[in-house]
Write an enzyme that holds these catalytic residues in place. Structure first.
Site, mmCIF file in Angstrom:
data_model
loop_
_atom_site.group_PDB
_atom_site.id
_atom_site.type_symbol
_atom_site.label_atom_id
_atom_site.label_comp_id
_atom_site.label_asym_id
_atom_site.label_seq_id
_atom_site.Cartn_x
_atom_site.Cartn_y
_atom_site.Cartn_z
ATOM 1 C CB ALA A 63 -32.969 1.287 6.940
ATOM 2 N N GLY A 106 -35.561 0.301 2.572
ATOM 3 C CA GLY A 106 -34.337 -0.584 2.345
ATOM 4 C C GLY A 106 -35.020 -2.124 2.097
ATOM 5 C CD GLU A 109 -32.392 1.121 -0.934
ATOM 6 O OE1 GLU A 109 -32.728 1.097 0.200
ATOM 7 O OE2 GLU A 109 -31.758 1.831 -1.530
ATOM 8 C CD GLU A 129 -35.589 4.849 1.016
ATOM 9 O OE1 GLU A 129 -36.528 5.210 0.037
ATOM 10 O OE2 GLU A 129 -34.995 3.890 0.886
HETATM 11 N N1 DAK Z 1 -37.928 1.309 11.369
HETATM 12 C C1 DAK Z 1 -38.163 1.175 12.819
HETATM 13 N N2 DAK Z 1 -39.314 0.556 13.290
HETATM 14 C C2 DAK Z 1 -40.496 0.478 12.428
HETATM 15 C C3 DAK Z 1 -40.210 0.789 10.912
HETATM 16 C C4 DAK Z 1 -38.780 1.032 10.603
HETATM 17 N N3 DAK Z 1 -38.756 1.349 9.423
HETATM 18 N N4 DAK Z 1 -41.485 0.309 10.266
HETATM 19 C C5 DAK Z 1 -42.305 -0.016 11.260
HETATM 20 N N5 DAK Z 1 -41.820 -0.017 12.601
HETATM 21 C C6 DAK Z 1 -42.050 -0.208 13.858
HETATM 22 C C7 DAK Z 1 -43.041 0.681 14.405
HETATM 23 O O1 DAK Z 1 -42.361 1.855 14.823
HETATM 24 C C8 DAK Z 1 -43.927 0.222 15.394
HETATM 25 O O2 DAK Z 1 -43.033 -0.048 16.587
HETATM 26 P P1 DAK Z 1 -43.709 0.408 17.909
HETATM 27 O O3 DAK Z 1 -44.157 1.765 17.795
HETATM 28 O O4 DAK Z 1 -44.938 -0.706 18.279
HETATM 29 O O5 DAK Z 1 -42.543 0.081 18.990
HETATM 30 C C9 DAK Z 1 -44.177 -1.290 14.801
HETATM 31 O O6 DAK Z 1 -43.126 -1.295 13.885
HETATM 32 C C10 DAK Z 1 -45.242 -1.377 13.991
HETATM 33 O O7 DAK Z 1 -45.526 -0.439 13.064
HETATM 34 P P2 DAK Z 1 -46.708 0.415 12.828
HETATM 35 O O8 DAK Z 1 -47.474 0.631 14.080
HETATM 36 O O9 DAK Z 1 -46.439 1.855 12.226
HETATM 37 O O10 DAK Z 1 -47.672 -0.342 11.962
HETATM 38 P P3 DAK Z 1 -48.830 0.126 10.795
HETATM 39 O O11 DAK Z 1 -49.207 -0.979 10.331
HETATM 40 O O12 DAK Z 1 -49.625 1.083 11.544
HETATM 41 O O13 DAK Z 1 -47.923 0.935 9.717
HETATM 42 C C11 DAK Z 1 -45.994 1.229 8.141
HETATM 43 C C12 DAK Z 1 -46.870 0.008 8.877
HETATM 44 C C13 DAK Z 1 -44.945 0.119 7.447
HETATM 45 C C14 DAK Z 1 -46.976 1.687 6.937
HETATM 46 C C15 DAK Z 1 -45.277 1.991 9.029
HETATM 47 O O14 DAK Z 1 -44.858 1.253 9.986
HETATM 48 C C16 DAK Z 1 -44.209 2.733 8.400
HETATM 49 O O15 DAK Z 1 -44.734 3.685 7.634
HETATM 50 N N6 DAK Z 1 -43.053 2.369 8.450
HETATM 51 C C17 DAK Z 1 -42.034 3.282 8.001
HETATM 52 C C18 DAK Z 1 -41.635 2.851 6.649
HETATM 53 C C19 DAK Z 1 -40.584 3.692 6.005
HETATM 54 O O16 DAK Z 1 -40.656 4.951 5.827
HETATM 55 N N7 DAK Z 1 -39.724 3.096 5.494
HETATM 56 C C20 DAK Z 1 -38.463 3.670 4.834
HETATM 57 C C21 DAK Z 1 -37.540 3.664 6.190
HETATM 58 S S1 DAK Z 1 -35.909 4.605 5.520
HETATM 59 C C22 DAK Z 1 -28.842 2.322 4.038
HETATM 60 C C23 DAK Z 1 -29.233 1.291 3.774
HETATM 61 C C24 DAK Z 1 -30.706 1.295 3.775
HETATM 62 C C25 DAK Z 1 -31.375 2.408 4.125
HETATM 63 C C26 DAK Z 1 -30.826 3.698 4.688
HETATM 64 C C27 DAK Z 1 -29.346 3.384 4.584
HETATM 65 N N8 DAK Z 1 -27.414 2.140 4.248
HETATM 66 C C28 DAK Z 1 -26.645 1.033 3.811
HETATM 67 C C29 DAK Z 1 -26.388 2.969 4.515
HETATM 68 C C30 DAK Z 1 -32.782 2.500 3.997
HETATM 69 C C31 DAK Z 1 -33.762 3.727 4.636
HETATM 70 C C32 DAK Z 1 -34.882 3.345 4.873
HETATM 71 O O17 DAK Z 1 -35.725 2.343 4.454
#
Ligand code: DAK
Length: 255
Positions: A63, A106, A109, A129
Site C-alpha cells: 500500500a 498489500g 495480500e 508491515e
Molecule cells: N509506498 C509508497 N511508495 C513506495 C512504496 C510504497 N509501499 N514502495 C516503493 N515506493 C516508492 C519509493 O518511495 C520510491 O519513490 P521515490 O522515492 O523515487 O519517489 C520508488 O517507489 C522506488 O522505490 P525504492 O527507491 O525504494 O526502490 P528500491 O529498489 O531501492 O527498493 C523496495 C524497493 C520494494 C525494497 C522498497 O521500495 C521498499 O521497501 N518499499 C516498501 C515496501 C513495504 O514496506 N511494503 C509494505 C507497505 S505497508 C489496508 C490495506 C493494505 C495495507 C494497509 C491497509 N487497508 C485496506 C486499510 C497494506 C500496507 C502495506 O502494504
C-alpha cells in the site's frame, strides 16, 4: 496516465498494475481503478478468466506508505479503504496472479486474494508491515494463515522477512514458478485452460471453495450440495455430459 492497463485476449483478460515509478504502490486511486476494471471484466460475457499482473520488477511494493504515513486511526477508518480492497476478493471469475519482483505488504495480500498464483523465479513475497509499526490490513493475517498455516504465518508476519518464490512455493501459496520470460505466459495458459470450462461451473466451484474458508465442514458440505444441484438446471451441464457421450469437446455457453 491510467494506473491500470487492461489487455483483452478473449476469452481471457490481463489486468496490469501500471504505476512503475512507485513500484506499483497501491494508492487508493489505483485500488479504485483496479476494482472498477475487475468488476467490469467480471460482468463481461466474453471474458471467462482474468490474470492480474504488475511488471517484471514489481507486482506491487505494498500500500502507498506516503498516503498513509500521517493518518490517524479515525481518518484511516473514515476512508473505508478496506471496503474498496474487498472488491478484489468479491470477483466471481477465476483470478490468477502473475507475480514477478516485489509482492510486499498489500501487494502480497492482493496476490493472496487471487485464486491461484504463478510466480517468476525472481518474485519476492513478504508481509513487511511489522517493520512500519502496523500489521497487515487487507486480509494478510487471515488469508496467509489459511494458505500456509499458523506457524509459518506467524514467522512471516512477526519477522517481516522477505521470502523467495521457491520458499513461497514450498509453503504452498504459489501454484507454479516459471522463468521471468515465461511467468506471464504460464499464467495466461492457465487462465486459457480454465476459460474452456463452463463459466457457471467455474463460478460455483470458486464460491464453494471460498465458502470452505468461512464455514464449518457440515455447512460447507451443504453449500457444495446446493451449488452442485443448481448446476443441473444449466445448459452447460447438459452440454458437458452430452458431449462426453458423443465423444466430442463440449461447447460451453455460460447458460
Ligand atoms: N509506498 C509508497 N511508495 C513506495 C512504496 C510504497 N509501499 N514502495 C516503493 N515506493 C516508492 C519509493 O518511495 C520510491 O519513490 P521515490 O522515492 O523515487 O519517489 C520508488 O517507489 C522506488 O522505490 P525504492 O527507491 O525504494 O526502490 P528500491 O529498489 O531501492 O527498493 C523496495 C524497493 C520494494 C525494497 C522498497 O521500495 C521498499 O521497501 N518499499 C516498501 C515496501 C513495504 O514496506 N511494503 C509494505 C507497505 S505497508 C489496508 C490495506 C493494505 C495495507 C494497509 C491497509 N487497508 C485496506 C486499510 C497494506 C500496507 C502495506 O502494504
Amino acid at each position: 496516465m491510467s494506473l491500470i492497463l487492461v489487455h483483452r485476449e478473449e476469452p481471457i483478460a490481463v489486468v496490469q498494475l501500471n504505476r512503475p515509478e512507485a513500484l506499483n504502490a497501491l494508492s487508493p486511486a489505483l485500488i479504485q481503478e483496479l476494482v472498477a476494471a475487475l468488476q467490469s471484466l467480471d460482468r463481461d460475457e466474453n471474458i471467462r478468466a482474468i490474470v492480474l499482473t504488475g511488471s517484471d520488477k514489481a507486482f506491487a511494493a505494498g500500500a502507498d506508505i506516503k498516503e498513509m504515513a500521517t493518518l490517524t486511526a479515525k481518518e484511516m477508518q473514515e476512508k473505508d479503504l478496506i471496503g474498496a480492497w474487498d472488491g478484489i476478493w468479491k470477483i466471481q471469475k477465476p483470478l490468477i496472479a502473475a507475480v514477478s519482483g516485489f509482492a510486499f505488504g498489500g501487494g502480497c495480500e492482493i496476490a493472496l486474494m487471487c485464486d491461484m498464483i504463478v510466480a517468476s523465479e525472481t518474485a519476492k513475497f513478504g508481509q513487511l508491515e511489522i517493520n512500519l509499526g502496523i500489521i497487515p490490513g487487507a486480509g494478510g493475517t487471515q488469508r496467509l494463515t489459511h494458505a500456509i498455516g499458523k506457524w509459518k504465518a506467524m514467522e512471516w508476519i512477526l519477522t517481516g522477512n522477505i521470502y523467495s518464490a521457491a520458499e513461497a512455493f514450498q509453503s504452498g501459496m504459489v501454484n507454479k514458478i516459471a522463468p521471468i520470460s515465461e511467468y506471464l505466459n504460464e499464467a495466461k495458459a492457465l487462465a486459457k485452460k480454465i476459460a474452456e470450462k463452463s463459466p457457471i461451473a467455474l463460478a460455483a466451484a470458486k464460491k464453494a471453495i471460498l465458502a470452505s474458508l468461512n464455514l464449518p465442514l457440515d455447512e460447507g458440505l451443504k453449500k457444495e450440495r446446493q451449488l452442485f444441484y443448481q448446476l443441473f438446471d444449466s445448459e452447460d451441464q447438459k452440454e458437458g455430459m452430452k458431449a462426453f457421450l458423443e465423444k466430442r469437446k463440449p461447447e460451453f455457453t455460460g447458460r
